[in-house]
Each structure stands twice: as C-alpha cells, then as structure tokens.
Scaffold this motif. Structure first.
Motif, mmCIF file in Angstrom:
data_model
loop_
_atom_site.group_PDB
_atom_site.id
_atom_site.type_symbol
_atom_site.label_atom_id
_atom_site.label_comp_id
_atom_site.label_asym_id
_atom_site.label_seq_id
_atom_site.Cartn_x
_atom_site.Cartn_y
_atom_site.Cartn_z
ATOM 1 N N VAL A 1 0.811 -1.215 0.000
ATOM 2 C CA VAL A 1 0.000 0.000 0.000
ATOM 3 C C VAL A 1 0.848 1.269 0.000
ATOM 4 N N ASP A 2 1.861 1.341 0.874
ATOM 5 C CA ASP A 2 2.649 2.575 0.976
ATOM 6 C C ASP A 2 3.318 2.918 -0.354
ATOM 7 N N GLN A 3 3.905 1.915 -0.997
ATOM 8 C CA GLN A 3 4.562 2.179 -2.274
ATOM 9 C C GLN A 3 3.545 2.523 -3.349
ATOM 10 N N LEU A 4 2.401 1.868 -3.307
ATOM 11 C CA LEU A 4 1.356 2.132 -4.290
ATOM 12 C C LEU A 4 0.871 3.574 -4.186
ATOM 13 N N VAL A 5 0.648 4.032 -2.965
ATOM 14 C CA VAL A 5 0.196 5.412 -2.759
ATOM 15 C C VAL A 5 1.251 6.391 -3.256
ATOM 16 N N SER A 6 2.521 6.127 -2.933
ATOM 17 C CA SER A 6 3.606 7.019 -3.353
ATOM 18 C C SER A 6 3.704 7.104 -4.874
ATOM 19 N N ILE A 7 3.640 5.949 -5.541
ATOM 20 C CA ILE A 7 3.744 5.924 -6.998
ATOM 21 C C ILE A 7 2.552 6.633 -7.633
ATOM 22 N N ARG A 8 1.370 6.422 -7.093
ATOM 23 C CA ARG A 8 0.178 7.066 -7.660
ATOM 24 C C ARG A 8 0.235 8.577 -7.479
ATOM 25 N N LYS A 9 0.725 9.043 -6.325
ATOM 26 C CA LYS A 9 0.852 10.487 -6.115
ATOM 27 C C LYS A 9 1.839 11.093 -7.110
ATOM 28 N N ASN A 10 2.952 10.416 -7.327
ATOM 29 C CA ASN A 10 3.928 10.909 -8.313
ATOM 30 C C ASN A 10 3.316 10.957 -9.703
ATOM 31 N N ARG A 11 2.533 9.940 -10.031
ATOM 32 C CA ARG A 11 1.888 9.906 -11.345
ATOM 33 C C ARG A 11 0.919 11.077 -11.512
ATOM 34 N N LEU A 12 0.143 11.364 -10.483
ATOM 35 C CA LEU A 12 -0.810 12.480 -10.549
ATOM 36 C C LEU A 12 -0.085 13.809 -10.698
ATOM 37 N N ARG A 13 1.057 13.941 -10.020
ATOM 38 C CA ARG A 13 1.830 15.178 -10.178
ATOM 39 C C ARG A 13 2.347 15.334 -11.602
ATOM 40 N N GLN A 14 2.766 14.225 -12.194
ATOM 41 C CA GLN A 14 3.299 14.277 -13.555
ATOM 42 C C GLN A 14 2.242 14.736 -14.553
ATOM 43 N N ILE A 15 1.020 14.270 -14.359
ATOM 44 C CA ILE A 15 -0.038 14.615 -15.320
ATOM 45 C C ILE A 15 -0.909 15.767 -14.817
ATOM 46 N N GLU A 16 -0.508 16.352 -13.665
ATOM 47 C CA GLU A 16 -1.189 17.522 -13.114
ATOM 48 C C GLU A 16 -2.692 17.273 -12.952
ATOM 49 N N ARG A 17 -3.004 16.236 -12.151
ATOM 50 C CA ARG A 17 -4.399 15.835 -11.995
ATOM 51 C C ARG A 17 -4.921 16.024 -10.569
ATOM 52 N N GLY A 18 -4.490 17.017 -9.855
ATOM 53 C CA GLY A 18 -5.083 17.337 -8.555
ATOM 54 C C GLY A 18 -4.759 16.334 -7.461
ATOM 55 N N GLU A 19 -5.662 16.230 -6.482
ATOM 56 C CA GLU A 19 -5.384 15.467 -5.270
ATOM 57 C C GLU A 19 -5.555 13.958 -5.442
ATOM 58 N N GLY A 20 -6.522 13.522 -6.245
ATOM 59 C CA GLY A 20 -6.658 12.097 -6.526
ATOM 60 C C GLY A 20 -7.665 11.340 -5.702
ATOM 61 N N GLY A 21 -8.173 11.899 -4.589
ATOM 62 C CA GLY A 21 -9.227 11.252 -3.809
ATOM 63 C C GLY A 21 -8.855 9.857 -3.341
ATOM 64 N N ASP A 22 -9.797 8.914 -3.497
ATOM 65 C CA ASP A 22 -9.582 7.535 -3.048
ATOM 66 C C ASP A 22 -8.404 6.875 -3.750
ATOM 67 N N TYR A 23 -8.057 7.360 -4.927
ATOM 68 C CA TYR A 23 -6.978 6.756 -5.717
ATOM 69 C C TYR A 23 -5.660 6.774 -4.946
ATOM 70 N N VAL A 24 -5.472 7.787 -4.080
ATOM 71 C CA VAL A 24 -4.229 7.890 -3.323
ATOM 72 C C VAL A 24 -4.460 7.914 -1.814
ATOM 73 N N ASP A 25 -5.696 7.743 -1.380
ATOM 74 C CA ASP A 25 -5.979 7.716 0.054
ATOM 75 C C ASP A 25 -5.534 6.368 0.624
ATOM 76 N N PRO A 26 -4.641 6.365 1.604
ATOM 77 C CA PRO A 26 -4.098 5.102 2.111
ATOM 78 C C PRO A 26 -5.160 4.114 2.577
ATOM 79 N N VAL A 27 -6.204 4.607 3.240
ATOM 80 C CA VAL A 27 -7.263 3.713 3.718
ATOM 81 C C VAL A 27 -7.998 3.072 2.539
ATOM 82 N N ALA A 28 -8.324 3.895 1.537
ATOM 83 C CA ALA A 28 -9.036 3.381 0.363
ATOM 84 C C ALA A 28 -8.149 2.428 -0.441
#
Length: 276
Positions: A203-230
């Motif tokens: 989970v921790d690595q998945l969240v980190s990678i997804r956050k980096n991906r969202l930053r690259q494509i400039e797609r905001g906060e990401g909601g459940d896609y990057v929420d550790p609980v979700a």
C-alpha cells in the motif's frame, strides 16, 4: 572513475539492432546502484562513415564502450580507435561464444543479426506484440481465450510493460485493470487456456507511486486513488478476488518488470509441463 562520480558515458555499438548489447549493458549497470549511465546508442553500424561518427562521439565523451559487432573489419577499426583513445571496451558475447565454440568443437560464423532472422519465432513475437497492444488495459476482452497469459492488477502495478516484455518473448498477453466498483469482464471466469495472474503491490509504495503519477499529469489530489485507507481496501479486495479464483498472485513491490515476467514465464512453463 572517482568515488564521487555518479554519471558516466556508456557507448553501445552494434552492427545489428543493438538489442543484445543494450540488454547486457542494462543488466550490468543495474549492479551499480550508485551510478547512472549516460547511454550513447549506435545500432546498425556497418560502414566506415557510420563508424567514424561513433569514434568521434567516443572521443568527445570518453567512457565505456560495449559492442556486438561481427563484421571483422568494422570491429578491428572500432577496437583500434578505442585503444588509441585508451577507453575500456568489450565485445559482450566474446567469452560466451568462445566457450561454446570450444565445447561444440565448431567455429562461430559471426552472423550479423542472427537473433533477428525472419523465422517462425520472429513472427510469433510480432503476433504476440500486436496482441498485447490491442489487449492493453482491458481492451478487446472478447477473445481473451487466445491469450497465453492474462494479467489482472490494481493500478500502477506495471501491467502494460510486463505484458510487452512477455510479448517480446512470444507470449501473447492481455492485461486488465482491477478498479474498485467496476466489474471485471465476465469472460475472465470462463477462461480455460490462458494463465491468469493477479498483480498487487504494498500500500505505501502504491500510494507514493500514484501520487507521483498524478503530479506528472497535473491531476489534482486524486481522492480515493491515493488515500491510504481506500488503497488498502482496494488491495485487500483485489487479493480476495484473485484468491477466490485460485489465480496466482504476485506482489510486485520489490520486483522489477523482468523479475515479474520471469515468475510468470516459470509458472506458465510449469503449467504446460503439467498438461503434457
């Protein structure tokens, strides 16, 4: 090279496609995690004019020269140039070919592009690559039965590059995303021929990678896609789904694409042997 140097020039020279020398070079560089190779890639070097450009670049950017050149004259001139410039150089297949020649009692023929001859294996690879590209990310699920491997995984588990890697080895591979709340194709539960593989990641690595991906494509906060609980719930749901169907599960957290593909190929081979 000093201990402080983190980047070096790596010249990869081939009189064919360069795939072999590139693969060997990457495998070797991976053993030195504290350095980075600035690659100068030179495929299809078959004339003196082409070689002159290579040697000029080596002189401008001295470093290591690795090559798979089987034309004896081009090879001689390349090696002479490297010796003149006092740069380390090596034909990456020499030791293995010499060993095989001694064991087999035969001389190698030095065939340019021997790995890429237009044989049945070549066309199988092309067919597999076409299949992987047309069945990427859940496309064309109506003919999944034709696949050798079907990869199902949560987002950012390297499904596409793993599929392409396998396809380059002639293994027809489709990949399908596991998305919470979105039903998977019903065809998956009726497959008889393909090996189905489930990919997950910590989970921790998945969240980190997804956050980096969202930053690259400039797609905001990401909601459940990057929420550790979700994300934790998503991974748990995926694992349970895969387990219920007795699919092999691979945790790709600390695995390279090559390692994941190797595990899949080994499982596929075991399965084929069991069915023989």
């Amino acid at each position: 090279m000093s201990d402080q140097t983190s980047i070096f020039h790596l010249h990869l020279v081939s009189d064919s496609t360069g795939e072999t020398v590139d693969g060997v070079a990457r495998a070797c560089v991976a053993q030195f995690p504290d350095v980075q190779a600035h690659e100068h890639v030179w495929p299809l070097i078959r004339t003196d004019t082409q070689l002159a450009r290579v040697l000029a670049d080596i002189e401008r950017h001295p470093g290591i020269v690795l090559y798979t050149v089987f034309n004896s004259e081009i090879r001689r001139k390349l090696e002479e140039g490297c010796r003149r410039m006092q740069v380390p150089h090596s034909h990456v297949l020499d030791t293995t070919i010499t060993m095989m020649a001694g064991y087999l009692g035969q001389q190698s023929r030095g065939r340019i592009g021997a790995l890429h001859k237009m044989d049945e294996d070549y066309f199988n690879r092309i067919e597999a690559i076409d299949y992987a590209l047309s069945h990427d990310d859940g496309q064309a699920t109506w003919d999944l039965e034709e696949a050798d491997v079907v990869i199902v995984g949560v987002s950012r588990t390297s499904k596409t590059p793993t599929s392409v890697y396998l396809a380059n080895r002639g293994i027809k591979t489709a990949n399908i995303p596991f998305v919470p709340g979105c039903p998977l194709p019903p065809e998956l539960d009726q497959l008889k021929n393909p090996l189905v593989i489930g990919l997950i990641k910590d989970v921790d690595q998945l969240v980190s990678i997804r956050k980096n991906r969202l930053r690259q494509i400039e797609r905001g906060e990401g909601g459940d896609y990057v929420d550790p609980v979700a994300v934790r719930a998503e991974v748990f749901q995926a694992r349970r789904y895969f387990t219920e169907r007795s699919w092999k599960i691979i945790n790709v957290t600390r695995r390279s694409i090559e390692e994941t593909a190797a595990m899949i190929m080994a499982t596929l081979n075991d399965r084929r042997e069991e069915n023989e």
